[in-house]
Design a protein around this motif. Structure first.
Motif, PDB file in Angstrom:
ATOM      1  N   GLY A 115      -2.253  17.906  -3.385  1.00  0.00           N
ATOM      2  CA  GLY A 115      -1.962  16.582  -3.935  1.00  0.00           C
ATOM      3  C   GLY A 115      -1.113  15.745  -3.002  1.00  0.00           C
ATOM      4  O   GLY A 115      -1.319  14.533  -2.870  1.00  0.00           O
ATOM      5  N   PHE A 116      -0.151  16.384  -2.328  1.00  0.00           N
ATOM      6  CA  PHE A 116       0.677  15.665  -1.358  1.00  0.00           C
ATOM      7  C   PHE A 116      -0.170  15.140  -0.210  1.00  0.00           C
ATOM      8  O   PHE A 116      -0.014  13.994   0.217  1.00  0.00           O
ATOM      9  CB  PHE A 116       1.780  16.585  -0.821  1.00  0.00           C
ATOM     10  N   ALA A 117      -1.091  15.966   0.293  1.00  0.00           N
ATOM     11  CA  ALA A 117      -1.940  15.551   1.408  1.00  0.00           C
ATOM     12  C   ALA A 117      -2.843  14.392   1.005  1.00  0.00           C
ATOM     13  O   ALA A 117      -3.032  13.443   1.784  1.00  0.00           O
ATOM     14  CB  ALA A 117      -2.775  16.730   1.898  1.00  0.00           C
ATOM     15  N   LEU A 118      -3.385  14.438  -0.196  1.00  0.00           N
ATOM     16  CA  LEU A 118      -4.254  13.344  -0.636  1.00  0.00           C
ATOM     17  C   LEU A 118      -3.475  12.043  -0.816  1.00  0.00           C
ATOM     18  O   LEU A 118      -3.964  10.964  -0.481  1.00  0.00           O
ATOM     19  CB  LEU A 118      -4.958  13.739  -1.932  1.00  0.00           C
ATOM     20  N   VAL A 141      -2.766  10.594   2.655  1.00  0.00           N
ATOM     21  CA  VAL A 141      -3.944   9.953   3.249  1.00  0.00           C
ATOM     22  C   VAL A 141      -4.034   8.503   2.795  1.00  0.00           C
ATOM     23  O   VAL A 141      -4.388   7.614   3.586  1.00  0.00           O
ATOM     24  CB  VAL A 141      -5.225  10.740   2.891  1.00  0.00           C
ATOM     25  N   LEU A 142      -3.708   8.244   1.547  1.00  0.00           N
ATOM     26  CA  LEU A 142      -3.727   6.859   1.071  1.00  0.00           C
ATOM     27  C   LEU A 142      -2.712   5.997   1.818  1.00  0.00           C
ATOM     28  O   LEU A 142      -2.971   4.842   2.129  1.00  0.00           O
ATOM     29  CB  LEU A 142      -3.445   6.818  -0.433  1.00  0.00           C
ATOM     30  N   ALA A 196       0.824  -1.211   0.000  1.00  0.00           N
ATOM     31  CA  ALA A 196       0.000   0.000   0.000  1.00  0.00           C
ATOM     32  C   ALA A 196       0.857   1.260   0.000  1.00  0.00           C
ATOM     33  O   ALA A 196       0.386   2.323  -0.398  1.00  0.00           O
ATOM     34  CB  ALA A 196      -0.934   0.003   1.201  1.00  0.00           C
ATOM     35  N   ALA A 197       2.095   1.172   0.437  1.00  0.00           N
ATOM     36  CA  ALA A 197       2.965   2.349   0.482  1.00  0.00           C
ATOM     37  C   ALA A 197       3.616   2.634  -0.869  1.00  0.00           C
ATOM     38  O   ALA A 197       4.146   3.725  -1.073  1.00  0.00           O
ATOM     39  CB  ALA A 197       4.042   2.163   1.539  1.00  0.00           C
TER      40      ALA A 197
END
Length: 81
Positions: A61-64, A67-68, A25-26
């Motif tokens: 975009g970095f924050a989104l 979050v993933l 996931a990372a």
């Protein structure tokens, strides 16, 4: 003796699967963050007058993407068996 080893192996598998799931996931957010910053730097170099708007969109975009990565960290703990 072998039944104890089988039980011990079965007890440790979900923890290992959670680690593997987070590792996989990372990968996505890592690639996404690299793309966000790379393209924003390229856009700032091409149009310096648009820097404030580009920087705002870059951090969004970095924050989104981040979050993933956090969801990938939390989900294995939620779905433990």
């Amino acid at each position: 003796m072998s039944a104890e080893l089988v039980n011990l192996a079965a007890a440790t598998v979900p923890g290992r699967l959670g680690a593997v799931a987070y590792g996989l996931a990372a990968i996505g957010p890592g690639v996404g963050i690299g793309l966000v910053f790379g393209h924003s730097i390229e856009a700032m170099a091409r149009q310096p007058e648009a820097m404030p708007i580009i920087r705002t969109n870059m951090f969004l975009g970095f924050a989104l993407c981040e979050v993933l990565a956090l969801l990938g960290l939390v989900v294995p703990f939620i779905f433990q068996s």
